[in-house]
Scaffold this motif. Structure first.
Motif, PDB file in Angstrom:
ATOM      1  N   THR A   1     -20.079  -1.658  26.461  1.00 15.69           N
ATOM      2  CA  THR A   1     -19.618  -3.257  26.026  1.00 15.69           C
ATOM      3  C   THR A   1     -18.111  -3.671  26.615  1.00 15.69           C
ATOM      4  O   THR A   1     -17.419  -2.702  27.011  1.00 15.69           O
TER       5      THR A   1
ATOM      6  N   HIS B   1     -22.223 -10.617  22.495  1.00 17.52           N
ATOM      7  CA  HIS B   1     -22.904 -11.926  22.265  1.00 17.52           C
ATOM      8  C   HIS B   1     -23.830 -12.234  23.455  1.00 17.52           C
ATOM      9  O   HIS B   1     -23.567 -11.963  24.490  1.00 17.52           O
ATOM     10  N   GLY B   2     -24.624 -13.353  22.836  1.00 14.90           N
ATOM     11  CA  GLY B   2     -25.727 -13.571  23.643  1.00 14.90           C
ATOM     12  C   GLY B   2     -26.836 -12.418  23.463  1.00 14.90           C
ATOM     13  O   GLY B   2     -26.900 -11.641  22.481  1.00 14.90           O
ATOM     14  N   ASP B   3     -27.752 -12.337  24.486  1.00 16.19           N
ATOM     15  CA  ASP B   3     -28.843 -11.253  24.155  1.00 16.19           C
ATOM     16  C   ASP B   3     -28.529  -9.816  24.955  1.00 16.19           C
ATOM     17  O   ASP B   3     -28.491 -10.127  26.334  1.00 16.19           O
TER      18      ASP B   3
ATOM     19  N   ASP C   1     -15.103  -4.092  19.511  1.00 19.16           N
ATOM     20  CA  ASP C   1     -15.518  -5.347  20.133  1.00 19.16           C
ATOM     21  C   ASP C   1     -15.269  -6.206  18.885  1.00 19.16           C
ATOM     22  O   ASP C   1     -15.409  -7.364  19.084  1.00 19.16           O
TER      23      ASP C   1
ATOM     24  N   TRP D   1     -19.558  -6.022  14.792  1.00 13.02           N
ATOM     25  CA  TRP D   1     -20.648  -6.886  14.748  1.00 13.02           C
ATOM     26  C   TRP D   1     -21.740  -6.094  14.325  1.00 13.02           C
ATOM     27  O   TRP D   1     -22.355  -5.273  14.928  1.00 13.02           O
TER      28      TRP D   1
ATOM     29  N   VAL E   1     -26.319  -7.352  16.392  1.00 17.99           N
ATOM     30  CA  VAL E   1     -26.301  -8.023  17.705  1.00 17.99           C
ATOM     31  C   VAL E   1     -27.715  -8.183  18.145  1.00 17.99           C
ATOM     32  O   VAL E   1     -28.566  -7.181  17.994  1.00 17.99           O
ATOM     33  N   ASP E   2     -27.981  -9.292  18.614  1.00 20.71           N
ATOM     34  CA  ASP E   2     -29.317  -9.851  19.278  1.00 20.71           C
ATOM     35  C   ASP E   2     -29.730  -8.936  20.451  1.00 20.71           C
ATOM     36  O   ASP E   2     -28.732  -8.654  21.700  1.00 20.71           O
TER      37      ASP E   2
ATOM     38  N   ARG F   1     -16.497 -11.109   8.875  1.00 20.02           N
ATOM     39  CA  ARG F   1     -17.779 -10.442   8.786  1.00 20.02           C
ATOM     40  C   ARG F   1     -17.602  -9.094   8.734  1.00 20.02           C
ATOM     41  O   ARG F   1     -16.759  -8.611   8.290  1.00 20.02           O
TER      42      ARG F   1
END
Lengths: 413, 413
Positions: A147, A181-183, A214, A217, A220-221, A348
Motif C-alpha cells: 500500500t 481507498h477505492g477497490d 496508511d 482502516w 477496505v473494499d 475511525r
C-alpha cells in the motif's frame, strides 16, 4: 514560527529542567541523531503496571499508546514466566524443547488450517524479511505490491517495500504501490499489470490487515479480490499481522479474520511476548519446503527459551483475562464517545486501534503534547499526520476510556 | 552406507526412544524442515548452570559449545536483573531511560575512541544489515568484500554477503570474496580492483575478527593493510565482533584489539545479553549523521528495558568474575593440552575459541556424536567440516577442560 512537534527538538534543550537536559545530552552523545524522543518534553519512564506508567518524578500517566505491552505493562504472569525461565535455561532451537513445540502448535491452531508451519524470529522486520524471501524463492518472482504508505520494517530488503519510511532507500524498482481507498482488487490488478509490463513477475502482495501506517482502516473494499488477483498472477499473499494481531481489533485473534482471508504467509511480532523480542513467520508447509530446498535459515535468538516463556504467558493471559472481548467492548464504547464528542473531523478504527482526525497536523501535535502534560500518552498518525492514534494496552478499561475522553475534552476545549 | 551426521536425520526417527520420537515428530509437524536438531540423537535440554546443562532425564552435560550464555547458563545475576526489570517496565527507546544511556556509554568506552555512537538492534543479523546500510549511504558505494566462507547473518541483504550459507541467495553480484590465508592486504587490494573493473565502488570490507566461519584464525597476515586498502578506495571497515567480542579471545574485549585495528563500524550480538536478544551497531558519529540525513531507523525491541538490564548484568559479571582472564588462562591450557595430545592433525585458536582438526569430516562428526553420548557438547566447524569446535561459556574452568580432554581421549582412543 515553529509549530508543535511530535518529537523532542534538540535545539530546545534549554527549556528542559536540568536533570532531564543532562540526560538528553548524555543520550545524544552516545545514541546519535537517528534516535528520537517522543513529545516536546520527553518522558522518562521508570515503572509500569497495567495501563499506567510512572516517570522518574513519580508522576502517573495513562498509557493510551503502547501496543507492545499488550496484556498490560509488567504483567505479573509474564514477568514471573520470564524470571523462572531466565533462572533455569535460555537456549536456541537446535535442542529439543517441549514448550517451544507446544506454543507453536497452539499459535498455529488460531490461524486458517492451511498455515501450518512456523519459523521464529526476533522482530517483525526479520519476520517480514524471511516471509518475502520465502515468497520470492517459492514463486520465482521478484515483484512486490504494497500500500501507498506501507510500513513493514527496517531491514534493507523490507525498508525497500516500506514507502512510509521515505528517504533514499524507499522504494525498490521491483515494488508497486496501491491506494487503500477505492477497490483494492482493481488496484492490485493494475499493479500486477504494471509489473508485468516491466517484465517483473509478482512474488507477493504484502498487506498489514488493519492498514495501520496508511491511517488504520478496518474495512477496505476489494481486499478478497486483491488476494485472488495476486494468486492468479502466480504471486502469494503475505498477511502482516504485526500491528492488528493478537486480538487488538477485538474480533478474533487476527485482522485477516474480518475478511475471511486465507493467507499463504502470516507475520507476527510486537505484542507476541508483551515486550520480549519475539516474532514469527508462519506459512503453508509447501512454501517452507521449497525455501528449505534452496536456502538456509537459523536465527540464534529466534524462539529462545525465555522468549517462548514470555509468549506462552502472554497468550495465556490474553485468553484468561478475556482481553479480546475487552478490546471489542471498550473499543466500541470509546469509538462511539469520540464520534459523538463533536471534537473531531473523523473518527475511525476497530477494537483498541482507533484514529481521531483533527483539522490539521499542527492541532493534532499540539493536542498530543497537551495530553502528555496532562498525564495521558498518545501519538499522531496517518499520511497527513493529523490523526490522534489511540492504541493502548488491551486491559484498557471503560474508566481508562473515560479518563482519556475527559482529558481530550479539556485539551481540545 | 551413510556416515555420521551433525544433525538428526528424520529418516532415522525409529531409532529414538518413544518419548523423544514423539517430540521430534510433533516438532517436525509445526516447525518445518528448515529447523534442524544437533546430533544424531537430539538433546532435550531443560536446565543449565554455569558450564553445565541437564536433559529431561536428568542427565548432566558439560557444555563446551555454547557461546551465547557467555557468562554461564542461567547466571543468577543476569536472571535477577531480567526478573526485576520485567516486573517493573519493558519499553522502547523513544522514552528517556538512564540505564540505556549508561550502558551505551560504558560499552562504547571499551572501543577505540573514534567509534562513539551506538544503535541497538535485536540480532547480529540486524546489526550487520544496519551497518552495511550505513556504509552504503555514507560512501555512495555498493561493493562489499568478505572472506570466502564468511557468515554475517540471515536477513536478505546479509545472506547475500554470507557465502557460507550456500544456496541460491549467496552471494550477490556486488560482493567479492577474499581468502583468509596468504596476505589479506594483497587479496583485498585485488578484490577492490575486480570491483572497480566492473564499475562497482566499494562500500565496505566486513570481517569477523576471529574469522570464525572460515575456521577460526587468530592471526591473519595483512589484516591492517586490508583495512587501509579499502579506505584508500573510499570504502569503510566493518568489524563483525558477534563471535569474538565480549572477551571470548581472552585478550581484551574485542577481536580487533589483536591487530590494533580502528574500525569505522563495529557490530556485536550473541553473548551481549547472555541469551537475551540484544545486539548493536556502533560507528563513527559522522557516519550515523550521514545515514540519518538520508534514511530512518527505529527498532521496536532494540535496546528495550529488559534487554538492557540483561546486557548490563552480563557486562558486570564479565568484569567482576574476571572471565576474560579465565578465557585466556584456560584457553592457553586447553590449547596446549590439545596440541600435545597427538590426537589431532592441527590445533588452533585463541582464548575459548578453539579448533582441533581431525583426519576427515566423518571422523569429526563421529567424535562429536560420541562425545554427546558421553555427556559433552561440542560441534564441528571449518570449510571441510573436519574440525572440532570448542567454544564454551567463559566460566569454563581448568577442571572442565580436563573433563573435556579425558572424554576426547576416550572418544578418539
Amino acid at each position: 514560527m515553529a509549530g508543535p512537534t511530535a518529537y523532542f527538538d534538540p535545539a530546545r534543550a534549554a527549556e528542559l529542567d536540568p536533570a532531564t537536559r543532562d540526560l538528553v545530552e548524555r543520550r545524544a552523545r552516545v545514541m546519535g541523531p537517528a534516535y528520537r524522543l517522543f513529545y516536546e518534553h520527553p518522558v522518562q519512564l521508570v515503572r509500569g503496571q497495567g495501563t499506567r506508567v510512572w516517570d522518574a518524578a513519580g508522576r502517573e500517566y495513562l498509557d493510551a499508546y503502547n501496543n507492545v505491552p499488550s496484556v498490560g505493562h509488567a504483567h505479573p504472569r509474564v514477568a514471573a514466566a520470564m524470571a523462572e525461565q531466565a533462572a533455569t535455561l535460555t537456549t536456541h532451537t537446535r535442542y529439543l524443547a517441549e514448550p517451544t513445540i507446544a506454543y507453536a502448535e497452539d499459535l498455529l491452531s488460531t490461524l486458517p488450517r492451511t498455515v501450518d508451519t512456523i519459523m521464529f524470529t526476533c522482530t517483525g522486520s526479520e519476520a517480514n524479511d524471511l516471509a518475502l524471501k520465502i515468497a520470492k524463492i517459492a514463486t520465482g518472482g521478484t515483484g512486490v505490491i504494497v500500500t501507498e504508505n506501507a510500513y513493514h520494517g527496517v531491514t534493507t530488503e523490507i525498508a525497500a517495500i516500506s514507502p512510509s519510511l521515505g528517504g533514499l532507500d524507499s522504494v525498490a524498482d521491483w515494488v508497486e504501490l496501491v491506494p487503500v481507498h477505492g477497490d483494492l482488487g482493481a488496484s492490485v490488478g493494475a499493479a500486477i499489470a504494471r509489473l508485468e509490463a516491466r517484465g517483473i513477475r509478482p512474488a507477493a502482495l504484502i498487506v498489514d490487515t488493519v492498514f495501520a501506517s496508511d491511517g488504520a482502516w478496518p474495512d477496505v473494499d476489494g481486499f478478497v479480490d486483491a488476494v485472488a488477483a495476486v494468486r492468479r498472477a502466480g504471486g502469494l499473499f503475505i498477511a502482516d499481522e504485526v500491528q492488528p494481531g493478537f486480538g487488538r481489533l477485538g474480533h478474533g485473534m487476527w485482522g485477516l479474520e474480518r475478511y475471511g482471508l486465507e493467507p499463504d504467509l502470516v507475520t507476527v511480532g510486537k505484542p507476541m511476548g508483551n515486550g520480549q523480542p519475539i516474532a514469527a513467520t508462519m506459512a503453508r508447509r509447501e512454501l517452507v519446503e521449497q525455501f528449505n530446498a534452496r536456502s538456509r535459515y537459523f536465527n540464534t535468538f529466534g524462539g529462545s527459551s525465555v522468549s517462548i516463556a514470555a509468549a506462552r504467558a502472554t497468550l495465556d493471559v490474553l485468553r484468561d483475562e478475556k482481553l479480546i472481548d475487552n478490546a471489542r467492548e471498550v473499543g466500541e464504547y470509546l469509538l462511539g464517545e469520540l464520534a459523538g464528542s463533536g471534537l473531531f473531523v473523523e473518527v475511525r478504527g476497530v477494537g483498541l486501534f482507533l484514529g481521531a482526525r483533527l483539522e490539521s497536523e499542527s492541532r493534532a501535535l499540539a493536542t498530543v503534547n497537551a495530553l502528555r502534560d496532562r498525564g495521558v500518552l498518545i501519538a499522531t498518525s496517518g499520511p497527513a499526520n493529523d490523526t490522534l492514534k489511540i492504541r493502548p494496552p488491551l486491559p484498557f478499561s471503560r474508566a481508562d476510556a473515560d479518563l482519556l475522553l475527559t482529558e481530550l475534552d479539556r485539551a481540545l476545549g
